[in-house]
Scaffold this motif. Structure first.
Motif, PDB file in Angstrom:
ATOM      1  N   ILE A  24       0.838  -1.203   0.000  1.00 59.20           N
ATOM      2  CA  ILE A  24       0.000   0.000   0.000  1.00 59.20           C
ATOM      3  C   ILE A  24       0.870   1.249   0.000  1.00 59.20           C
ATOM      4  CG2 ILE A  24      -1.701   1.323   1.317  1.00 59.20           C
ATOM      5  CD1 ILE A  24      -2.862  -1.120  -0.008  1.00 59.20           C
ATOM      6  N   GLU A  25       1.952   1.209   0.762  1.00 59.38           N
ATOM      7  CA  GLU A  25       2.820   2.375   0.856  1.00 59.38           C
ATOM      8  C   GLU A  25       3.548   2.660  -0.443  1.00 59.38           C
ATOM      9  OE1 GLU A  25       5.291   1.452   4.183  1.00 59.38           O
ATOM     10  OE2 GLU A  25       3.853   2.214   5.669  1.00 59.38           O
ATOM     11  N   ASP A  26       3.579   1.681  -1.358  1.00 59.68           N
ATOM     12  CA  ASP A  26       4.192   1.900  -2.669  1.00 59.68           C
ATOM     13  C   ASP A  26       3.482   3.014  -3.435  1.00 59.68           C
ATOM     14  OD1 ASP A  26       6.176   0.052  -2.348  1.00 59.68           O
ATOM     15  OD2 ASP A  26       5.137  -1.565  -3.399  1.00 59.68           O
ATOM     16  N   ALA A  29       2.380   9.069  -1.343  1.00 60.28           N
ATOM     17  CA  ALA A  29       1.428  10.007  -0.763  1.00 60.28           C
ATOM     18  C   ALA A  29      -0.005   9.695  -1.174  1.00 60.28           C
ATOM     19  CB  ALA A  29       1.789  11.438  -1.179  1.00 60.28           C
ATOM     20  N   LEU A  30      -0.166   8.889  -2.226  1.00 59.27           N
ATOM     21  CA  LEU A  30      -1.510   8.553  -2.696  1.00 59.27           C
ATOM     22  C   LEU A  30      -2.127   7.381  -1.937  1.00 59.27           C
ATOM     23  CD1 LEU A  30      -1.053   8.862  -6.578  1.00 59.27           C
ATOM     24  CD2 LEU A  30      -2.082  10.524  -5.008  1.00 59.27           C
ATOM     25  N   ALA A  31      -1.328   6.689  -1.132  1.00 62.30           N
ATOM     26  CA  ALA A  31      -1.843   5.506  -0.431  1.00 62.30           C
ATOM     27  C   ALA A  31      -3.092   5.805   0.398  1.00 62.30           C
ATOM     28  CB  ALA A  31      -0.748   4.894   0.439  1.00 62.30           C
TER      29      ALA A  31
END
Length: 208
Positions: A24-26, A29-31
């Motif tokens: 998810i953190e990939d 900032a959009l996560a």
């Protein structure tokens, strides 16, 4: 995806929760935005029980931010559902009017007003995502709807985020405490649900 591969995927992330969080953190900032969008769509279309996404929020982002992101998604999705019901009143009115939940809410609101909707958001097991559509059919100002919806959804969403975070951190004591309290409250509601509904119906019918 075959059942076996789906189970392998689930088992892998269960054994390696940090990988799921990193996935998810990939998104960088959009996560959070990706999750908020998923949460909002869940409320509008209800493909999954809301408890699933609330739990996942805590698992992915921690208790605090998971709770915040889940509530933002719930607020957006609930608002969309409310306005959809208001915009397409005839379409939703024909379908929701068949629901015993809608009929019960209609009678109870005649007696208790807006407090009835608030209590329905608090009650475990009540279909809260559909409740947004129900309330869109009533003459309730949007700002009032949004306020009671947010306050009513806070306790359950916070509990789910705490459970998800505890599971990720392998904090089994905290997880067991929260899960136990939640299960106790849910069990009490289901045990007494018929009495609760009868009480609400009785009071609703006592209108002069």
């Amino acid at each position: 995806m075959h059942t076996s591969s789906l189970w392998d995927w689930f088992h892998f992330f269960w054994e390696n929760p940090e990988v799921l969080r990193e996935t998810i953190e990939d998104y960088g900032a959009l996560a959070p935005l990706v999750f908020i969008a998923i949460q909002a769509l869940q409320v509008v279309f209800a493909p999954l029980p809301g408890e699933v996404t609330g739990f996942v929020a805590g698992y992915l982002f921690g208790a605090f931010w998971g709770f915040v992101y889940a509530m933002i998604g719930i607020a957006i999705g609930s608002s969309i559902a409310f306005f959809l019901a208001r915009k397409f009143r005839h379409f939703f009115g024909k379908r929701l009017a068949r629901s015993p939940h809608f009929l019960r809410l209609e009678r109870f609101m005649q007696r208790r007003g807006i407090i009835a909707a608030f209590l329905c958001y608090l009650f475990p097991g009540f279909p809260k995502d559909y409740l947004n559509y129900f309330l869109g059919l009533f003459p309730i100002p949007f700002r009032i709807f949004l306020l009671i919806m947010i306050i009513g959804r806070i306790p359950g969403t916070l509990a789910l985020a705490l459970q998800g975070a505890s599971l990720y951190e392998r904090n089994w004591i905290m997880f067991a405490i929260i899960a136990g309290i939640s299960a106790l409250l849910l069990g009490l509601f289901y045990w007494k649900r018929n009495s609760i509904y009868q009480y609400l119906d009785k009071n609703a019918h006592s209108i002069s």
